[in-house]
Design a protein around this motif. Structure first.
Motif, PDB file in Angstrom:
ATOM      1  N   SER A  78      -0.497   7.371  11.211  1.00 19.69           N
ATOM      2  CA  SER A  78      -1.942   7.144  11.335  1.00 19.69           C
ATOM      3  C   SER A  78      -2.482   6.133  10.324  1.00 19.69           C
ATOM      4  N   GLY A  79      -1.788   6.016   9.169  1.00 19.84           N
ATOM      5  CA  GLY A  79      -2.397   5.234   8.092  1.00 19.84           C
ATOM      6  C   GLY A  79      -1.621   4.053   7.571  1.00 19.84           C
ATOM      7  N   LYS A  80      -0.477   3.719   8.187  1.00 18.99           N
ATOM      8  CA  LYS A  80       0.365   2.666   7.601  1.00 18.99           C
ATOM      9  C   LYS A  80      -0.263   1.279   7.644  1.00 18.99           C
ATOM     10  N   GLN A  81      -1.240   1.078   8.509  1.00 22.53           N
ATOM     11  CA  GLN A  81      -1.908  -0.220   8.579  1.00 22.53           C
ATOM     12  C   GLN A  81      -3.200  -0.264   7.765  1.00 22.53           C
ATOM     13  N   LEU A  82      -3.533   0.830   7.094  1.00 27.47           N
ATOM     14  CA  LEU A  82      -4.794   0.927   6.368  1.00 27.47           C
ATOM     15  C   LEU A  82      -4.602   0.601   4.882  1.00 27.47           C
ATOM     16  N   LYS A  83      -5.711   0.330   4.188  1.00 27.49           N
ATOM     17  CA  LYS A  83      -5.651   0.003   2.754  1.00 27.49           C
ATOM     18  C   LYS A  83      -5.552   1.253   1.884  1.00 27.49           C
ATOM     19  N   TYR A  84      -5.686   2.429   2.474  1.00 30.03           N
ATOM     20  CA  TYR A  84      -5.691   3.667   1.706  1.00 30.03           C
ATOM     21  C   TYR A  84      -4.261   4.086   1.353  1.00 30.03           C
ATOM     22  N   TYR A  85      -4.143   4.951   0.373  1.00 28.96           N
ATOM     23  CA  TYR A  85      -2.825   5.320  -0.170  1.00 28.96           C
ATOM     24  C   TYR A  85      -2.139   6.441   0.609  1.00 28.96           C
ATOM     25  N   PHE A  86      -2.794   7.001   1.613  1.00 28.86           N
ATOM     26  CA  PHE A  86      -2.282   8.218   2.259  1.00 28.86           C
ATOM     27  C   PHE A  86      -0.884   8.025   2.857  1.00 28.86           C
ATOM     28  N   ALA A  87      -0.656   6.917   3.534  1.00 28.40           N
ATOM     29  CA  ALA A  87       0.644   6.699   4.182  1.00 28.40           C
ATOM     30  C   ALA A  87       1.747   6.457   3.157  1.00 28.40           C
ATOM     31  N   ALA A  88       1.486   5.569   2.208  1.00 25.84           N
ATOM     32  CA  ALA A  88       2.516   5.240   1.213  1.00 25.84           C
ATOM     33  C   ALA A  88       2.880   6.455   0.366  1.00 25.84           C
ATOM     34  N   ASN A  89       1.891   7.214  -0.045  1.00 22.42           N
ATOM     35  CA  ASN A  89       2.196   8.383  -0.866  1.00 22.42           C
ATOM     36  C   ASN A  89       2.869   9.474  -0.043  1.00 22.42           C
ATOM     37  N   SER A  90       2.559   9.535   1.250  1.00 18.92           N
ATOM     38  CA  SER A  90       3.270  10.479   2.133  1.00 18.92           C
ATOM     39  C   SER A  90       4.753  10.148   2.175  1.00 18.92           C
ATOM     40  N   ALA A  91       5.069   8.854   2.280  1.00 20.37           N
ATOM     41  CA  ALA A  91       6.479   8.441   2.289  1.00 20.37           C
ATOM     42  C   ALA A  91       7.154   8.800   0.968  1.00 20.37           C
ATOM     43  N   LEU A  92       6.445   8.596  -0.140  1.00 24.12           N
ATOM     44  CA  LEU A  92       6.983   8.952  -1.456  1.00 24.12           C
ATOM     45  C   LEU A  92       7.266  10.446  -1.540  1.00 24.12           C
ATOM     46  N   GLN A  93       6.307  11.260  -1.102  1.00 19.75           N
ATOM     47  CA  GLN A  93       6.483  12.714  -1.182  1.00 19.75           C
ATOM     48  C   GLN A  93       7.581  13.195  -0.240  1.00 19.75           C
ATOM     49  N   MET A  94       7.727  12.544   0.907  1.00 16.62           N
ATOM     50  CA  MET A  94       8.841  12.877   1.797  1.00 16.62           C
ATOM     51  C   MET A  94      10.169  12.621   1.091  1.00 16.62           C
ATOM     52  N   GLY A  95      10.232  11.489   0.392  1.00 20.41           N
ATOM     53  CA  GLY A  95      11.447  11.179  -0.350  1.00 20.41           C
ATOM     54  C   GLY A  95      11.785  12.255  -1.362  1.00 20.41           C
ATOM     55  N   LYS A  96      10.763  12.766  -2.047  1.00 16.91           N
ATOM     56  CA  LYS A  96      10.985  13.813  -3.045  1.00 16.91           C
ATOM     57  C   LYS A  96      11.469  15.115  -2.413  1.00 16.91           C
ATOM     58  N   ILE A  97      10.929  15.446  -1.224  1.00 18.01           N
ATOM     59  CA  ILE A  97      11.390  16.656  -0.531  1.00 18.01           C
ATOM     60  C   ILE A  97      12.847  16.506  -0.120  1.00 18.01           C
ATOM     61  N   TYR A  98      13.177  15.360   0.469  1.00 15.63           N
ATOM     62  CA  TYR A  98      14.565  15.139   0.901  1.00 15.63           C
ATOM     63  C   TYR A  98      15.518  15.100  -0.295  1.00 15.63           C
ATOM     64  N   GLU A  99      15.039  14.535  -1.404  1.00 13.46           N
ATOM     65  CA  GLU A  99      15.861  14.519  -2.624  1.00 13.46           C
ATOM     66  C   GLU A  99      16.138  15.951  -3.076  1.00 13.46           C
ATOM     67  N   LYS A 100      15.115  16.791  -3.067  1.00 20.14           N
ATOM     68  CA  LYS A 100      15.268  18.202  -3.448  1.00 20.14           C
ATOM     69  C   LYS A 100      16.266  18.908  -2.520  1.00 20.14           C
ATOM     70  N   GLN A 101      16.240  18.530  -1.242  1.00 25.25           N
ATOM     71  CA  GLN A 101      17.145  19.129  -0.256  1.00 25.25           C
ATOM     72  C   GLN A 101      18.542  18.524  -0.296  1.00 25.25           C
ATOM     73  N   LYS A 102      18.718  17.506  -1.158  1.00 22.34           N
ATOM     74  CA  LYS A 102      19.987  16.772  -1.280  1.00 22.34           C
ATOM     75  C   LYS A 102      20.337  16.000  -0.008  1.00 22.34           C
ATOM     76  N   ASN A 103      19.322  15.682   0.786  1.00 15.05           N
ATOM     77  CA  ASN A 103      19.507  14.822   1.958  1.00 15.05           C
ATOM     78  C   ASN A 103      19.214  13.391   1.499  1.00 15.05           C
ATOM     79  N   TYR A 104      20.189  12.786   0.822  1.00 16.97           N
ATOM     80  CA  TYR A 104      19.941  11.528   0.125  1.00 16.97           C
ATOM     81  C   TYR A 104      19.764  10.336   1.070  1.00 16.97           C
ATOM     82  N   ILE A 105      20.318  10.420   2.262  1.00 19.34           N
ATOM     83  CA  ILE A 105      20.124   9.323   3.219  1.00 19.34           C
ATOM     84  C   ILE A 105      18.650   9.232   3.615  1.00 19.34           C
ATOM     85  N   LYS A 106      18.072  10.379   3.971  1.00 17.78           N
ATOM     86  CA  LYS A 106      16.650  10.393   4.344  1.00 17.78           C
ATOM     87  C   LYS A 106      15.743  10.155   3.136  1.00 17.78           C
ATOM     88  N   ALA A 107      16.174  10.643   1.978  1.00 13.35           N
ATOM     89  CA  ALA A 107      15.387  10.403   0.763  1.00 13.35           C
ATOM     90  C   ALA A 107      15.312   8.916   0.475  1.00 13.35           C
TER      91      ALA A 107
END
Length: 498
Positions: free
Chosen positions: A438-467
């Protein structure tokens, strides 16, 4: 004197230094009077410290510890007042103090150390006012001086304090003028190395003769944990290491309240700030009222406005004025007063400066459409750690209640963040993905920070490819709010999963 006697004498002097590192060298005499001044500085009783230093000047005018202590006072005065006027005036003291020290005892471990400290303190202050080139030169100088001191005095544990800060600071520095200038100078750091240095000092200093420097080490370590590394251990370690510091210390209250406010321990932050030490002995610290107001607003308490106004009344600096007025605008909006909201956002646009990231973001938000009240409530409750209450607010709505674009992207983002903290990883991942779409084309931080937080969840799960894929997605998004900070954290994530 025979070679053997000379060697014995040299060994005896070195042993004495290890036993009592403060006063062995006459011209760098960290005596009882200076230690009292130093302690008062780190309790933010700067007036008392000044009186003790003035007394030391009368008794021991050639003591080269004096210019270092005076620099500490300037540093904490500027940190607490945020006064650009005082900064422009006081920075002229730096060269005079270095001149005093450079002409003193080169055989003392404090000789290079004191020069490094003064350079590093001014670099950290300059960064708050955009003087990046000079700050970079001072960091380079401090780093070189401390490296040389390690070679000369490997047993002088305080070297690790400055080197730890420099490594951590440079190891997680956002892209920008300061980072590029330091790279030109060939200065780089490593975040984990810096954190390890500071953690080792925090653990071992109380057991050593360097124990009086403990509070300073913890001050810098909390700064690194909370503001540089964004460590998940920031709260636990801050509360652990500050526990042994006296409750008379206003700096202790600041460190604890800051980390509590930033890690969702909102009620604890409020109690610390309401019960903080006070009196004429302490330096004025208006920012603590801003911090208290923010914590009160995070639980949707309308009395928060009292503290924002108190901050604006007593603040003599240039920072956080926009941030305070934005919070007053939000407070008005929560009461349904859209007229007052508009008046306060006008003040955000017209008053204050944008040296600090919070003020830059406040200006961005003032220039954006008025926020949806339910999303604002969810945001504030999340910041305060009231995750279940935030989820209740959003659960009363659905995606159709929010127009496509900013509001819908924020709706998914807020749901993602709250579910993430509640340990509902799969629900959070789903919402984060919707926020990105919904937000990747917008100037707001919601999309980029969502991707960052997804990376942290996958890192915690040891799914390093998705992280790795998620961190790269965060990095690839450009021209949005908090771009440098999000990109820096994503790069740090990639570094952790190599």
């Amino acid at each position: 004197m025979s070679k053997r006697n000379f060697s014995c004498t040299k060994y005896l002097l070195f042993s004495l230094f290890l036993i009592c590192p403060f006063s062995l060298f006459a011209n760098f005499d960290f005596n009882a009077n200076c230690l009292r001044a130093y302690q008062n500085i780190f309790e933010l009783k700067l007036t008392t410290a000044k009186a003790l230093i003035a007394n030391e000047k009368k008794i021991n005018p050639n003591n080269a510890i004096i210019p270092l202590l005076e620099n500490y006072i300037d540093y904490f005065h500027l940190l607490t007042t945020e006064s650009k006027t005082d900064f422009d005036k006081l920075k002229e003291n730096k060269s005079k103090r270095l001149d005093q020290i450079e002409s003193d005892d080169k055989t003392s471990p404090y000789y290079l150390y004191a020069q490094a400290e003064i350079n590093l303190q001014w670099a950290l202050i300059r960064g708050r006012y955009g003087e990046y080139f000079t700050a970079a030169r001072e960091i380079k100088k401090a780093n070189g001086l401390l490296q040389d001191n390690v070679k000369k005095f490997p047993g002088f544990h305080l070297n690790a304090k400055g080197l730890g800060v420099i490594n951590a600071f440079l190891g997680n520095l956002p892209d920008g003028m300061l980072k590029s200038t330091l790279a030109t100078f060939g200065i780089r750091g490593n975040l984990q190395t810096g954190m390890n240095m500071l953690d080792n000092l925090a653990e071992n200093l109380p057991k050593s003769t360097y124990e009086p420097f403990y509070e300073e080490v913890i001050f810098y370590y909390v700064f690194v944990l909370n503001d540089i590394a964004h460590s998940r251990d920031a709260y636990q370690k801050t509360m652990k290491y500050t526990a042994r510091i006296s409750d008379r210390s206003l700096l202790k209250a600041y460190l604890q309240a800051s980390v509590c406010a930033k890690t969702g321990h909102n009620a604890e932050a409020i109690q610390i700030l309401l019960n903080r030490p006070s009196g004429n002995y302490y330096e004025s610290f208006p920012y603590l009222d801003l911090l208290l107001g923010t914590a009160m607003l995070n639980k949707l308490d309308q009395s928060a406005a009292i503290y924002f106004n108190k901050f604006l009344l007593h603040n003599k600096g240039v920072n956080y004025i926009k941030d305070a007025n934005l919070h007053l605008a939000w407070s008005a909006l929560l009461k349904g007063d859209t007229g007052a909201y508009s008046a306060f956002t006008a003040k955000v646009k017209s008053g204050g400066y944008t040296y600090q990231e919070k003020d830059k973001q406040a200006l961005n938000e003032a220039n954006s459409p008025m926020p949806d009240v339910s999303l604002l409530k969810a945001r504030l409750l999340f910041d305060g750690g009231y995750y279940s209450k935030g989820l209740e607010v959003l659960s009363a709505r659905n995606e159709g209640d929010y127009t496509p674009g900013r509001n819908r992207a924020e709706y998914y983002y807020r749901l993602g963040r709250i579910n993430d903290e509640l340990g509902k990883d799969e629900v959070a991942l789903s919402n984060y993905q919707l926020a990105i779409s919904s937000g990747k084309q917008l100037k707001y931080y919601f999309a980029a920070n969502s991707a960052l937080q997804m990376g942290k969840i996958y890192e915690k799960q040891k799914n390093y490819i998705k992280a790795r894929a998620s961190f790269n997605t965060a990095i690839q998004m450009k021209n949005h709010e908090y771009e440098s900070s999000i990109e820096t954290q994503a790069k740090a994530g990639l570094g952790r999963i190599r």
